[in-house]
Design an enzyme around this catalytic site. Structure first.
Site: not given
Length: 260
Positions: A85, A46, A173, A71, A147
């Site tokens: 990585d 988000h 959520d 995230r 969520e």
């Protein structure tokens, strides 16, 4: 391999507080890492950061001992592998609603034989050290987001996934999936009951429970429930709140504790 501060704190029975970056600024990431957090999380779901932004932000965070976490936008092994990585020491994966989805997520974070992550750590080898490959599977933290009510219904199967270290509750959520409105710190009894149930089942499975909160008061309630990983607001929200309080006071000529 460079130590994970987050894993060390958990091993000692302590909680971890993470900063949360919704913006795409490496300067903001460096500033946030200088604050009294134990980890700093870049939100690519988000938030507004893309890969190039996140790479520079990870480099900024690494000027400190704070655990760099990302995230990712979705349960996609391509972006999970790229962020690992790039030097992320933890991955938070959205909307994990089944054991199958959790297994796919964890395997994307682990090298063979625990998973199928492709070998090519690039910056992670610089950040983590020359023995990165040998120790990455034991160091990288996997967070499955719970969520949705379906994730709660399948919680025990999700928590039994080999290699899952933690869950991270998305309260907004979760509330929406249960028929309520979005927002931080839900207080509807059924949502609070679900949040408490998640913490209880995590304890039973030896998985660390985490959650995103919007206030000190709610954060304390989560501590009392047993949550050992908390994100508190975000750089964007904190800045917005500070200006929202300071500007009316400035225009009115009234002193305000949050303003310079």
């Amino acid at each position: 391999m460079r130590e994970s501060k987050t894993k060390t704190l958990w091993a000692n029975g302590e909680e971890v507080l993470t900063g949360w970056l919704a913006t795409n600024s490496s300067l903001m990431a460096e500033m946030m890492a200088q604050q009294d957090f134990d980890a700093v999380t870049i939100d690519m779901q988000h938030g507004v950061a893309d890969y190039s932004d996140a790479l520079a932000m990870l480099q900024a965070i690494s000027t400190t001992d704070k655990t760099p976490i990302v995230r990712v936008p979705w349960n996609d092994p391509a972006i999970i592998g790229r962020m690992l990585d790039a030097g992320a020491y933890g991955i938070i994966c959205p909307m994990v609603n089944s054991a199958e989805e959790c297994k796919a997520f964890v395997e994307a974070c682990r090298y063979y034989p625990q998973g199928g992550r492709s070998v090519g750590p690039i910056r992670a080898g610089l950040y983590g050290g020359s023995d990165y490959f040998a120790n990455a599977n034991d160091t990288i933290i996997t967070f499955a987001m719970i969520e949705h009510k379906d994730g709660v219904a399948n919680l025990d199967e999700i928590l039994a996934t080999p290699g899952l270290d933690a869950v991270f509750v998305g309260p907004s959520d979760l509330a929406v999936s249960m028929g309520h409105t979005p927002g931080f710190d839900p207080k509807w009894p059924d949502v609070v009951e679900a949040i408490e149930y998640i913490a209880e089942r995590c304890k039973a499975h030896g998985v660390v429970p985490g959650i995103h909160v919007g206030s000190v008061e709610y954060g304390q309630k989560m501590r009392e429930m047993g949550y050992k990983f908390q994100a508190y607001l975000s750089d964007f929200r904190m800045t917005q709140m500070a200006f929202g309080k300071a500007m009316p006071a400035f225009r009115a000529g009234k002193p305000d504790a949050t303003a310079p």
